[in-house]
Each structure stands twice: as structure tokens, then as C-alpha cells.
Scaffold this motif. Structure first.
Motif, PDB file in Angstrom:
ATOM      1  N   GLU A   1       0.837  -1.194   0.000  1.00 47.97           N
ATOM      2  CA  GLU A   1       0.000   0.000   0.000  1.00 47.97           C
ATOM      3  C   GLU A   1       0.880   1.254   0.000  1.00 47.97           C
ATOM      4  O   GLU A   1       1.952   1.272   0.601  1.00 47.97           O
ATOM      5  N   THR A   2       0.408   2.299  -0.680  1.00 43.29           N
ATOM      6  CA  THR A   2       1.096   3.597  -0.788  1.00 43.29           C
ATOM      7  C   THR A   2       2.529   3.453  -1.285  1.00 43.29           C
ATOM      8  O   THR A   2       3.419   4.171  -0.848  1.00 43.29           O
ATOM      9  N   ALA A   3       2.770   2.508  -2.174  1.00 40.86           N
ATOM     10  CA  ALA A   3       4.097   2.381  -2.769  1.00 40.86           C
ATOM     11  C   ALA A   3       4.362   3.568  -3.682  1.00 40.86           C
ATOM     12  O   ALA A   3       3.450   4.212  -4.191  1.00 40.86           O
ATOM     13  N   GLY A   4       5.633   3.867  -3.898  1.00 42.64           N
ATOM     14  CA  GLY A   4       5.995   4.918  -4.847  1.00 42.64           C
ATOM     15  C   GLY A   4       5.963   6.315  -4.258  1.00 42.64           C
ATOM     16  O   GLY A   4       5.780   6.516  -3.054  1.00 42.64           O
TER      17      GLY A   4
ATOM     18  N   PRO B   1      -5.772  -0.344  -6.976  1.00 41.82           N
ATOM     19  CA  PRO B   1      -6.022   0.770  -6.048  1.00 41.82           C
ATOM     20  C   PRO B   1      -7.511   1.073  -5.901  1.00 41.82           C
ATOM     21  O   PRO B   1      -8.296   0.908  -6.843  1.00 41.82           O
ATOM     22  N   TYR B   2      -7.865   1.530  -4.739  1.00 42.33           N
ATOM     23  CA  TYR B   2      -9.214   2.000  -4.424  1.00 42.33           C
ATOM     24  C   TYR B   2      -9.090   3.503  -4.199  1.00 42.33           C
ATOM     25  O   TYR B   2      -8.497   3.954  -3.219  1.00 42.33           O
ATOM     26  N   ILE B   3      -9.613   4.286  -5.134  1.00 46.56           N
ATOM     27  CA  ILE B   3      -9.430   5.733  -5.106  1.00 46.56           C
ATOM     28  C   ILE B   3     -10.600   6.404  -4.389  1.00 46.56           C
ATOM     29  O   ILE B   3     -11.764   6.031  -4.583  1.00 46.56           O
ATOM     30  N   TYR B   4     -10.281   7.405  -3.581  1.00 47.94           N
ATOM     31  CA  TYR B   4     -11.288   8.127  -2.808  1.00 47.94           C
ATOM     32  C   TYR B   4     -11.564   9.492  -3.448  1.00 47.94           C
ATOM     33  O   TYR B   4     -10.688  10.074  -4.104  1.00 47.94           O
ATOM     34  N   PRO B   5     -12.768  10.040  -3.247  1.00 47.34           N
ATOM     35  CA  PRO B   5     -13.077  11.363  -3.807  1.00 47.34           C
ATOM     36  C   PRO B   5     -12.088  12.435  -3.355  1.00 47.34           C
ATOM     37  O   PRO B   5     -11.758  13.346  -4.119  1.00 47.34           O
ATOM     38  N   GLU B   6     -11.616  12.319  -2.115  1.00 50.03           N
ATOM     39  CA  GLU B   6     -10.686  13.312  -1.577  1.00 50.03           C
ATOM     40  C   GLU B   6      -9.350  13.327  -2.317  1.00 50.03           C
ATOM     41  O   GLU B   6      -8.658  14.345  -2.349  1.00 50.03           O
ATOM     42  N   ASP B   7      -8.986  12.187  -2.910  1.00 43.48           N
ATOM     43  CA  ASP B   7      -7.703  12.119  -3.609  1.00 43.48           C
ATOM     44  C   ASP B   7      -7.648  13.121  -4.758  1.00 43.48           C
ATOM     45  O   ASP B   7      -6.703  13.897  -4.888  1.00 43.48           O
TER      46      ASP B   7
ATOM     47  N   TYR C   1     -11.702  -7.391  -9.135  1.00 49.50           N
ATOM     48  CA  TYR C   1     -12.268  -7.102  -7.815  1.00 49.50           C
ATOM     49  C   TYR C   1     -11.332  -6.257  -6.964  1.00 49.50           C
ATOM     50  O   TYR C   1     -10.149  -6.576  -6.800  1.00 49.50           O
ATOM     51  N   ASN C   2     -11.856  -5.145  -6.428  1.00 45.31           N
ATOM     52  CA  ASN C   2     -11.094  -4.325  -5.473  1.00 45.31           C
ATOM     53  C   ASN C   2     -11.973  -3.814  -4.336  1.00 45.31           C
ATOM     54  O   ASN C   2     -11.583  -2.905  -3.612  1.00 45.31           O
ATOM     55  N   GLY C   3     -13.143  -4.419  -4.177  1.00 45.52           N
ATOM     56  CA  GLY C   3     -14.048  -4.023  -3.105  1.00 45.52           C
ATOM     57  C   GLY C   3     -15.225  -3.201  -3.578  1.00 45.52           C
ATOM     58  O   GLY C   3     -16.190  -3.020  -2.830  1.00 45.52           O
ATOM     59  N   ARG C   4     -15.160  -2.683  -4.792  1.00 45.73           N
ATOM     60  CA  ARG C   4     -16.286  -1.926  -5.346  1.00 45.73           C
ATOM     61  C   ARG C   4     -17.224  -2.870  -6.094  1.00 45.73           C
ATOM     62  O   ARG C   4     -16.799  -3.911  -6.598  1.00 45.73           O
ATOM     63  N   PRO C   5     -18.498  -2.497  -6.241  1.00 45.19           N
ATOM     64  CA  PRO C   5     -19.420  -3.333  -7.012  1.00 45.19           C
ATOM     65  C   PRO C   5     -19.046  -3.359  -8.495  1.00 45.19           C
ATOM     66  O   PRO C   5     -18.389  -2.459  -9.015  1.00 45.19           O
ATOM     67  N   PHE C   6     -19.474  -4.386  -9.162  1.00 38.21           N
ATOM     68  CA  PHE C   6     -19.356  -4.541 -10.612  1.00 38.21           C
ATOM     69  C   PHE C   6     -20.602  -3.879 -11.214  1.00 38.21           C
ATOM     70  O   PHE C   6     -21.725  -4.272 -10.931  1.00 38.21           O
ATOM     71  N   LEU C   7     -20.397  -2.867 -12.060  1.00 39.33           N
ATOM     72  CA  LEU C   7     -21.511  -2.084 -12.606  1.00 39.33           C
ATOM     73  C   LEU C   7     -21.677  -2.337 -14.098  1.00 39.33           C
ATOM     74  O   LEU C   7     -20.699  -2.605 -14.809  1.00 39.33           O
ATOM     75  N   TYR C   8     -22.919  -2.196 -14.560  1.00 38.41           N
ATOM     76  CA  TYR C   8     -23.170  -2.255 -16.008  1.00 38.41           C
ATOM     77  C   TYR C   8     -24.433  -1.469 -16.343  1.00 38.41           C
ATOM     78  O   TYR C   8     -25.454  -1.597 -15.668  1.00 38.41           O
ATOM     79  N   GLY C   9     -24.364  -0.661 -17.406  1.00 34.71           N
ATOM     80  CA  GLY C   9     -25.508   0.118 -17.862  1.00 34.71           C
ATOM     81  C   GLY C   9     -26.432  -0.721 -18.724  1.00 34.71           C
ATOM     82  O   GLY C   9     -26.097  -1.061 -19.865  1.00 34.71           O
TER      83      GLY C   9
ATOM     84  N   LYS D   1      -2.716 -16.212  -0.686  1.00 29.59           N
ATOM     85  CA  LYS D   1      -1.420 -15.587  -0.959  1.00 29.59           C
ATOM     86  C   LYS D   1      -1.229 -15.242  -2.438  1.00 29.59           C
ATOM     87  O   LYS D   1      -0.215 -15.557  -3.051  1.00 29.59           O
ATOM     88  N   MET D   2      -2.212 -14.573  -2.991  1.00 31.73           N
ATOM     89  CA  MET D   2      -2.110 -14.151  -4.388  1.00 31.73           C
ATOM     90  C   MET D   2      -1.061 -13.050  -4.536  1.00 31.73           C
ATOM     91  O   MET D   2      -0.947 -12.183  -3.671  1.00 31.73           O
ATOM     92  N   PRO D   3      -0.276 -13.048  -5.618  1.00 30.78           N
ATOM     93  CA  PRO D   3       0.716 -11.984  -5.859  1.00 30.78           C
ATOM     94  C   PRO D   3       0.044 -10.724  -6.401  1.00 30.78           C
ATOM     95  O   PRO D   3       0.363 -10.235  -7.486  1.00 30.78           O
ATOM     96  N   VAL D   4      -0.897 -10.213  -5.609  1.00 30.08           N
ATOM     97  CA  VAL D   4      -1.764  -9.104  -6.030  1.00 30.08           C
ATOM     98  C   VAL D   4      -1.934  -8.146  -4.860  1.00 30.08           C
ATOM     99  O   VAL D   4      -2.086  -8.580  -3.708  1.00 30.08           O
ATOM    100  N   TYR D   5      -1.903  -6.828  -5.154  1.00 29.78           N
ATOM    101  CA  TYR D   5      -2.239  -5.847  -4.131  1.00 29.78           C
ATOM    102  C   TYR D   5      -3.744  -5.619  -4.136  1.00 29.78           C
ATOM    103  O   TYR D   5      -4.328  -5.240  -5.155  1.00 29.78           O
ATOM    104  N   PHE D   6      -4.375  -5.868  -2.972  1.00 33.61           N
ATOM    105  CA  PHE D   6      -5.780  -5.549  -2.764  1.00 33.61           C
ATOM    106  C   PHE D   6      -5.881  -4.442  -1.723  1.00 33.61           C
ATOM    107  O   PHE D   6      -5.152  -4.460  -0.723  1.00 33.61           O
ATOM    108  N   PRO D   7      -6.774  -3.476  -1.900  1.00 36.47           N
ATOM    109  CA  PRO D   7      -6.961  -2.446  -0.877  1.00 36.47           C
ATOM    110  C   PRO D   7      -7.701  -3.008   0.326  1.00 36.47           C
ATOM    111  O   PRO D   7      -8.264  -4.112   0.273  1.00 36.47           O
ATOM    112  N   LYS D   8      -7.724  -2.253   1.399  1.00 39.94           N
ATOM    113  CA  LYS D   8      -8.357  -2.730   2.631  1.00 39.94           C
ATOM    114  C   LYS D   8      -9.860  -2.912   2.474  1.00 39.94           C
ATOM    115  O   LYS D   8     -10.495  -3.644   3.247  1.00 39.94           O
ATOM    116  N   GLU D   9     -10.461  -2.255   1.466  1.00 36.67           N
ATOM    117  CA  GLU D   9     -11.904  -2.385   1.241  1.00 36.67           C
ATOM    118  C   GLU D   9     -12.278  -3.743   0.659  1.00 36.67           C
ATOM    119  O   GLU D   9     -13.454  -4.114   0.636  1.00 36.67           O
TER     120      GLU D   9
END
Length: 676
Positions: free
Chosen positions: A243-246, A301-307, A618-626, A647-655
Motif C-alpha cells: 500500500e502507498t508504494a511509490g 487501487p481504491y481511489i477516494y473522492p478526496e484524492d 475485484y477491489n471491493g467496489r461493485p461490478f456495474l453495467y448500464g 497468498k495471491m501476488p496481487v495488491y488488494f486495498p483494505k476495502e
């Protein structure tokens, strides 16, 4: 500082929502110097939003462009992906959602200027960065001055010109500028070769641009192309799974350095904050300020409105005079004979594995035009720039605190100010992504001869205070707009509102909304009221229709997650979904809503009549479709989900719930989708 002036022909680019300052194509004298653009002698601060026309169905263009305008966007930027229009050599497809001319006509009708980013290399997380597969089979070096490659580019540019002919700015059309290539680091002579080809074909635009990163091996002659910069809150391209790499934290610090050391690190490696000689003679503009961020397979990444709001505010406080968002509107990769996403298995630009169809980008306007919370919060800044851009633009940036704060530094308030004479705007940012900065106590803000009373700045506060603006000596409220002689201000949550006008001092003023001014012509609004200022009343509460997902097949054996050529995890292929858990979703008769699927899993795919229509990492948000995009004869959707593994070699956010396996939770249709 030595200033250079270049005279251009341009139009008023700043518009109120549903209000036009000047007709597109009506000539207005524009000059630029080291500070800003100037329209008929008046400085302006535009807002540019990126939407990829070929990633949005043509029948939705007009509605989506109007949403962007309502959000305060005053210039549209769009890539022209080469492989979207010439997937097969010599066969150009300008039909349907690839119809650039129709999109430009929509923008003209909606009074929206357009910057075309014409490649030949675009990136944009497209397959091969937008370079067609067939080009890579030729014995040519792409993105070079090799005559054989430039001959291909000439044919591409000629085709693009047929689409924009008669729609250039000088013709009364919306096309005001174009960008050559993207994130190029070779010799400037290559970019100049692209420009010469365009000019010889007939491109005749007010100005031309390039990305201001990375540093070129040799420069482009001064004045030929304006360098535009960027910054992001996080990056799917990071190799790290932490998390918060870079260096993304630096985007939340006020600083004079214009560019970013965090963009495209998988290609460019470690970068230094080096001022490129000559760039300070150009105005400070951005074209890729992160409106959100995509999810790659290995990093989600899970991006927030404040970002987005914090970065935009920090850029303004640091001296930027054009906010350009990438992306402002998400999209969906178009149908083609092969998948059009970037992935490690392709020949070029194979740094990351991206979803096959989805390009939502967690943007202010999402993949289906849904208005996310930062669509509304960013409007406050855009209204401010519309009404105070001429005041802000010539103000110099000042940095009273360190420009090089460590990640998560909580010992000092991040703030800066821009001033000219006795007038100033104070920019406050007590926010850094995922760092939980604390309330700063007894802060003393001083600008010239003006000192604010000691303030407690709550955690998460981001705001702009005026000093000697429109008769206001100082205020601990944020100016949003000045219309018809009235001043509209936002009460900042957690900070007592003080407004000093002359000798009159209002203390602890409470927001009265639009019903009554708190003093003479000054209206004080809540944050919610400020976000929707000048918008039509919002639609009634969303109508929710609950659906069921019936499981028809359990997931089979877990796939082995391979590591690709660029040393990150590879996404599953089509064959892997033969072992996915399968659900069927019966559809309601009404198709004007947004399908929302809450689920847990690795990757989900959605099919209509056997055809893949969208996918989701998947990152914690719903899957949407119009649902309005479905064929009329579709009565049922098929949902396939691959399970999460240990132990997937994947970064998942806390959500994200990373419990191994998969499941589907709530499935619903949201009607009257957030309509600004």
C-alpha cells in the motif's frame, strides 16, 4: 523571469454550466506567456477533462459531453487510438463509436473545444499503446524518424484529417489543438517530424502540445509545443504490492516542481525532480491530473473522492493555471477482432494486465456516465476558476512550509498561497492519501500584512481562503463563485466562519443557503449546497429494483497464477473462465438503470447472449453495467467469477474482502442513475 508571447486564435474556453461565454469558432485573440492563456487580453484558467470517444457508444456522446460541461469542464481531451480505427492494415473504420467526425460535431453543437491526442503512440492502457498489431510485424522501428514508419504515420494523420476537415478552429469547429505522441523520451526531432507531417496535410490549429514528462533526449524548439504535466494519487503500474508504494504522496505537497516522479515508473524507472531547462518559460498546465485510477490485475487501487480534490487544489496552490484530468470520464473498450486491452502477452506496451473491456478509471464520471462524489466536489474548484481565473492566474505561488515533506509527515500543516499585490488566495491541504493526518492546532496563517486568527484545521480539511478579494479582507470560508454581483462562499466543516469586510467582522456565521445572504451580497453555503451550486435540482431518490443471481455452476480447480514478462501477475485468459463459478441474472423489463453486483472474487465477467460485454478486477467496489446498452432481445445475463486464492501476488486495498473463494451478495438495478 523573461516572458515570451505567442499570438493565437482561440475561443472563450470557460463556460458556465449550460451557459456559453462565446460561440465555438468565433475568433478571439489569445496569447500565452510564461503565466497563462489570455483571451482578448484577459487571463483564463481552463479545465480540461479526458474522455475517449471510441470507448463510449455514439448514442451517449451528447449526454455525456453535457455532463462534463455541467461539471465545469471547459475543454475536452481525447485520444485517437490507431488500432481502434485501423485494426487491419489499410482498412479504416470510422463507423459507430469510432466516428470521430460525429463526435467532433457533437462537441461543436455543445460548445466544447477539443484537444485531439493523435499519437501515433497513445498508451491509454490500449493494446500496444494504440499501435496496431500489423505495424509490429513490419521491419520498422516504431516511434522513430525511420521513413517507413513516418509514411505509416502520414497515412494515419491523413485519415484523421478527413474526420476533422472543416471542424478545425479556424473553420468554426471545436478542434483547438492536438498532442503528438505521448510520454516520449527520445529526440525532439521525432516530435517535430510528426508536426511537420500534420502541417503539410492541413492541420492548422491554434497550438500544439506534448507531455512534459519524461525529459526529452534533445529538446523541441521553444514555442512549437506546450509541455503539459500530470500527477496521480496511486498507480496500477507500480511493481510493488504494498500500500502507498511509490512517490505518489508528493502529489499532496505544495511544490514548485511541475512534473511527477511517479508516472509510468514501470517504463521510466526511478526519476529525479529535475527542472527541464526552458520549461519554466511555458505556462504551468496539466493534462493528466488523476481523476481516478484503473485497476491492473496485479495492483488494484481504491481511489477516494478526496484524492482527486486534494491533488487539484494542491496543483492550483502550486501555481498551475490549467487543470487537465485523466480520466474525467471512464469508458469501455470497443468490440474488435481481438481484445483491445494492454496485457503482458502482447508484443508492445506489455507492462501490465488490464481488464479486457472495462476502463472505468474510478473517474468523476464513470464507465457508464454515473456521477461519482468527486464529480460534485471538483465542481467547486471549476466554478471558482471560471469566476476568479483572471485574478488567480497572474498570482505567484509562495511556499511557507517545506516542499519536500516525507510520506505521512504529520508535524506540519501543508499550505501555500498565491498573491499579487495585496490580494491572495490561501490554499490549505490537511490530507494525504491513506495517511490519516491529524487536526492541526492553533495554526497561524499570515500573508503579507494580513494574519488570520489562530485556527484549528481538522483532519482531512482542504480549502481556499481569500485575502483582499472582492472587498473581503479575509475569510475562513472558501469562495466558490461571483455571479450577478453576488459572492457565494462555502462554510468549511469544523472551522468557525469569520468574514471580514472593511471594518465589519462576522464571527461564527452560519450558512443560510441561497435564501438569504449572511451580509450584503455574500451567501454562505454548506458543502453540499456549494457542490451543486447553479445545477438544476437533483433527481428524486434512486429507484432500486432488487434482482437475484442464481448459481448454476460451482468454480472448478483454481488456476495457477503465472508471472508475466514484466514480472507481475498475469490476468486469466478466456479458457480459465470455463472453470469459473457461473450465475444467471434475470433482467427486469425496464432497461434505463445501472446494474450493480456486489461480489467477492478475483475477476468477474458479464455475458449477454453469450458475448462478453464487461469485466471487473475485484477491489471491493461493485461490478456495474448500464443496462441500456444491452440488445433488446437479451432477457438474462450470465455472470462468471473466478475465486480468490491464498497468498495471491496481487495488491488488494483494505476495502476488499480477500477471503479465498467467491460469492455474490446484493444484485440490484439503480434507476435514475446519479443525474447531475
Amino acid at each position: 523571469m523573461k516572458k515570451h508571447f505567442v499570438s493565437l486564435v482561440f475561443c472563450a474556453m470557460l463556460m458556465l454550466p449550460k451557459c456559453v461565454l462565446a460561440q465555438v469558432g468565433t475568433p478571439h485573440d489569445v496569447k500565452w506567456d510564461a503565466v497563462s492563456l489570455m483571451l482578448d487580453g484577459k487571463r483564463v484558467v481552463p479545465v480540461m477533462g479526458e474522455i475517449h470517444y471510441s470507448r463510449v457508444p455514439a448514442e451517449e456522446w451528447q449526454k455525456e459531453v453535457r455532463k462534463m460541461k455541467d461539471g465545469g469542464v471547459t475543454i475536452i481531451a481525447t485520444y485517437v487510438f490507431w488500432n481502434h480505427i485501423e485494426e487491419h492494415e489499410g482498412i479504416f473504420n470510422w463507423s459507430g463509436q469510432r466516428n470521430l467526425r460525429q463526435f467532433l460535431q457533437v462537441c461543436k453543437d455543445e460548445q466544447m473545444p477539443v484537444v485531439l491526442r493523435i499519437g501515433p503512440f497513445c498508451h491509454g492502457e490500449a493494446r500496444n499503446g494504440g499501435i496496431p498489431d500489423w505495424v509490429l510485424t513490419k521491419n520498422v522501428k516504431t516511434r522513430s524518424e525511420q521513413p517507413e514508419f513516418l509514411a505509416m504515420v502520414e497515412q494515419l494523420y491523413r485519415q484523421i484529417f478527413t474526420q476533422m476537415q472543416g471542424l478545425q478552429w479556424k473553420d468554426g469547429g471545436p478542434v483547438i489543438a492536438c498532442q503528438f505522441d505521448n510520454e516520449y523520451r527520445g529526440r525532439g526531432s521525432y516530435l517535430m517530424a510528426l508536426k511537420r507531417i500534420a502541417l503539410e496535410i492541413g492541420f492548422d490549429l491554434p497550438f500544439y502540445t506534448r507531455t512534459g514528462w519524461p525529459e526529452l533526449a534533445t529538446p523541441v524548439p521553444y514555442g512549437e509545443m506546450l509541455p503539459l504535466y500530470g500527477d496521480y494519487a496511486d498507480g496500477f503500474w507500480e511493481r510493488s504490492l504494498q500500500e502507498t508504494a511509490g512517490n505518489y504522496y508528493k502529489a499532496f505537497n505544495f511544490k514548485a516542481f511541475r512534473s511527477s516522479t511517479a508516472i509510468a515508473t514501470e517504463q521510466l524507472g526511478n526519476q529525479k525532480e529535475k527542472l527541464i531547462e526552458g520549461d519554466e518559460q511555458y505556462p504551468y498546465f496539466t493534462c493528466e491530473l488523476g481523476g481516478g485510477m484503473m485497476t491492473a490485475y496485479h495492483r488494484r487501487p481504491y481511489i477516494y473522492p478526496e484524492d482527486a480534490y486534494s491533488m487539484a487544489l494542491v496543483k492550483l496552490g502550486s501555481g498551475s493555471n490549467l487543470l487537465g484530468y485523466y480520466m474525467y470520464h471512464g469508458g469501455t473498450n470497443p468490440d474488435a477482432d481481438t481484445w483491445m486491452n494492454e496485457m503482458q502477452r502482447t508484443k508492445a506496451t506489455n507492462y501490465n494486465d488490464l481488464p479486457v473491456k472495462n476502463y472505468d478509471f474510478q473517474a468523476p464520471l464513470g464507465e457508464f456516465g454515473q456521477a461519482n462524489p468527486h464529480y460534485f466536489s471538483l465542481r467547486k474548484l471549476h466554478l471558482f476558476l471560471k469566476d476568479y481565473g483572471d485574478v488567480l492566474a497572474p498570482m505567484e505561488a509562495h511556499f511557507p512550509v517545506s516542499q519536500d515533506l516525507p510520506k505521512g509527515d504529520d508535524g506540519i500543516l501543508r499550505w501555500a498561497y498565491r498573491s499579487s499585490g495585496e490580494s491572495a488566495f490561501v490554499f490549505v491541504n490537511n490530507y494525504e492519501r491513506l495517511q490519516n493526518l491529524s487536526t492541526k492546532r492553533n495554526v497561524k496563517l499570515t500573508v503579507g500584512e494580513v494574519s488570520f486568527p489562530k485556527l484549528d484545521i481538522p483532519a482531512g480539511t482542504m480549502c481556499i481562503f481569500p485575502v483582499n478579494i472582492d472587498g473581503i479582507r479575509l475569510a475562513t470560508a472558501q469562495i466558490i463563485a461571483h455571479r450577478d454581483g453576488n459572492i457565494y462562499m462555502e462554510q468549511i466543516k469544523g472551522i468557525p466562519t469569520i468574514i471580514q469586510v472593511g471594518k465589519k467582522v462576522l464571527r461564527n456565521a452560519k450558512p443560510l443557503g441561497l435564501k438569504k445572504p449572511v451580509y450584503k451580497n455574500i451567501y454562505l453555503l454548506s458543502s453540499e449546497e456549494a457542490e451543486r451550486l447553479f445545477l438544476e435540482p437533483s433527481a428524486p431518490d434512486n429507484d432500486i429494483v432488487m434482482l437475484k443471481a442464481i448459481k448454476t455452476k460451482e468454480s472448478g480447480m483454481s488456476r495457477t497464477i503465472s508471472i508475466g514478462v514484466n514480472k507481475v501477475a498475469e490476468e486469466p485468459g478466456d479458457a480459465d473462465f470455463e472453470h469459473a463459478a457461473t450465475y444467471l441474472i434475470d433482467l427486469p423489463d425496464v432497461r434505463d438503470g445501472l446494474l450493480s453486483i456486489s461480489y467477492r472474487g478475483d475477476v468477474a465477467r458479464l455475458y449477454a447472449n453469450g458475448k462478453l460485454i464487461d469485466d471487473n478486477f475485484y477491489n471491493g467496489r461493485p461490478f456495474l453495467y448500464g443496462l441500456w446498452r444491452l440488445p433488446a432481445d437479451c432477457r438474462q445475463l450470465e455472470l462468471k467469477i473466478l475465486p480468490l486464492q491464498e497468498k495471491m501476488p496481487v495488491y488488494f486495498p483494505k476495502e476488499a474482502d480477500t477471503t479465498p473463494g467467491e460469492m455474490v451478495g446484493e444484485v440490484k438495478v439503480i434507476r435514475q442513475v446519479a443525474n447531475p
